[in-house]
Enzyme design. Structure first.
Site, PDB file in Angstrom:
ATOM      1  N   ASP A  45      -1.714  10.514  -9.076  1.00  0.00           N
ATOM      2  CA  ASP A  45      -2.797  11.161  -8.325  1.00  0.00           C
ATOM      3  C   ASP A  45      -2.321  12.512  -7.783  1.00  0.00           C
ATOM      4  O   ASP A  45      -3.099  13.259  -7.177  1.00  0.00           O
ATOM      5  CB  ASP A  45      -3.370  10.263  -7.221  1.00  0.00           C
ATOM      6  CG  ASP A  45      -2.336   9.824  -6.205  1.00  0.00           C
ATOM      7  OD1 ASP A  45      -1.151  10.159  -6.367  1.00  0.00           O
ATOM      8  OD2 ASP A  45      -2.724   9.138  -5.230  1.00  0.00           O
ATOM      9  N   ASP A  84      -2.059   5.822 -11.300  1.00  0.00           N
ATOM     10  CA  ASP A  84      -2.197   5.621  -9.860  1.00  0.00           C
ATOM     11  C   ASP A  84      -3.579   5.132  -9.483  1.00  0.00           C
ATOM     12  O   ASP A  84      -4.593   5.715  -9.918  1.00  0.00           O
ATOM     13  CB  ASP A  84      -1.971   6.954  -9.127  1.00  0.00           C
ATOM     14  CG  ASP A  84      -0.528   7.166  -8.731  1.00  0.00           C
ATOM     15  OD1 ASP A  84       0.215   6.180  -8.587  1.00  0.00           O
ATOM     16  OD2 ASP A  84      -0.143   8.343  -8.558  1.00  0.00           O
ATOM     17  N   GLU A 181      10.026   6.803  -2.945  1.00  0.00           N
ATOM     18  CA  GLU A 181       9.903   8.266  -2.840  1.00  0.00           C
ATOM     19  C   GLU A 181      10.522   8.743  -1.522  1.00  0.00           C
ATOM     20  O   GLU A 181      10.183   8.219  -0.442  1.00  0.00           O
ATOM     21  CB  GLU A 181       8.416   8.668  -2.900  1.00  0.00           C
ATOM     22  CG  GLU A 181       8.215  10.175  -2.748  1.00  0.00           C
ATOM     23  CD  GLU A 181       6.835  10.661  -3.151  1.00  0.00           C
ATOM     24  OE1 GLU A 181       6.014   9.875  -3.659  1.00  0.00           O
ATOM     25  OE2 GLU A 181       6.567  11.864  -2.969  1.00  0.00           O
TER      26      GLU A 181
HETATM   27  O1  KIV Z   1       1.255  10.993  -7.995  1.00  0.00           O
HETATM   28  C1  KIV Z   1       2.411  11.134  -8.386  1.00  0.00           C
HETATM   29  O2  KIV Z   1       2.729  11.979  -9.227  1.00  0.00           O
HETATM   30  C2  KIV Z   1       3.431  10.263  -7.814  1.00  0.00           C
HETATM   31  C3  KIV Z   1       4.854  10.721  -7.929  1.00  0.00           C
HETATM   32  C4  KIV Z   1       5.139  11.750  -6.915  1.00  0.00           C
HETATM   33  C5  KIV Z   1       5.796   9.586  -7.843  1.00  0.00           C
HETATM   34  O3  KIV Z   1       3.123   9.262  -7.234  1.00  0.00           O
END
Ligand code: KIV
Length: 264
Positions: A45, A84, A181
């Site tokens: 996301d 996500d 993270e």
């Molecule tokens: O949305 C994304 O790209 C992520 C990464 C920062 C792990 O969740």
């Protein structure tokens, strides 16, 4: 169709082989990422920020995630696709199942969601219904307003202990992968040793089972000063395909992340 499966990732962890994860949001880049031997494509996301120019991931919708997941699936040549679940699309287990169904039907092989113990029931329900889950702990960008900014998490003893507990609980609930993270490298190492499922790190030091970066960051095209944990692989490579291959190699041989990319 993906040739990398959850089984591949878990075997790699057992054998001490590191794997690489990179974001992609469209067919063309997905093809380049998978052809570079990167095991997992994350349809993050983060697209809200790097594609849409939003100042957080909060405005991203399930429909947008499904659109980009479908685009990635069309270009993918064998990587596992993780998508996500965006902000407020998994507030209840029922909502999570409906949102996850849309991403899986668009071509995802698994979904990622942000949060700790409160997600245990949701993780179990999804896993039991054929939706593999990656649990995202540490800095969870969808919580930026609660966290008061994009900060390293787990620096004090109580929050570090809580993160270890959450990781074990989510594994027990049925999570297949964990993502950490922006956590101190030693804490990430402890969590990676504490769970049997593969652990992907970003800003989490060199000892997780895998690394992930946002593609625009590692190509050096995100405006502004990059976060500490980012390395610009384009600077040394000259073209995008070579930058992806250099990243895959550096993750697998352990040369990325180096000390300067980590938090202590
Ligand atoms: O949305 C994304 O790209 C992520 C990464 C920062 C792990 O969740």
């Amino acid at each position: 169709m993906s040739t990398t499966t959850l089984h591949t990732l878990s075997t790699m962890k057992q054998q001490g082989q590191k794997f690489a994860v990179l974001t992609a949001y469209d067919a063309c880049f997905a093809q380049l990422v998978s052809e570079a031997g990167i095991e997992v494509i994350l349809v993050g996301d983060s697209l809200g920020m790097v594609l849409q120019g939003q100042d957080s991931t909060l405005p991203v919708t399930v429909a947008e995630m499904a659109y980009h997941t479908a685009s990635v699936a069309r270009g993918n040549k064998g990587s596992l696709i993780m998508s996500d679940l965006p902000f407020m699309s998994y507030g209840t287990p029922e909502q999570a199942m409906q949102s996850a169904a849309q991403l899986m039907q668009a071509g995802a092989n698994m979904v990622k969601l942000e949060g700790g113990a409160w997600l245990a029931e949701t993780v179990t329900l999804l896993a039991e219904r054929g939706v593999p889950v990656c649990a995202h702990l540490g800095l969870t960008p969808q919580m930026v307003n609660q966290l008061g900014g994009y900060r390293v998490q787990g620096r004090d003893k109580a929050s570090a202990q809580q993160m270890i507990k959450d990781a074990c609980l989510l594994e027990e609930a049925g999570a297949s992968v964990l993502l950490l993270e922006c956590v101190p490298a030693l804490l990430a190492k402890e969590i990676t040793l504490a769970v049997d499922i593969p652990v992907i790190g970003i800003g989490a030091g060199p000892d997780t089972d895998a690394q992930v970066l946002v593609m625009h960051d590692m190509l050096g095209i995100t405006p502004g000063r990059p976060p500490r944990f980012v390395k610009n692989f384009m600077a040394e490579s000259g073209d995008i395909a070579s930058a992806f291959s250099a990243y895959a190699t550096a993750v697998k041989d352990g040369s990325f992340p180096a000390a300067e990319h980590c938090f202590e």
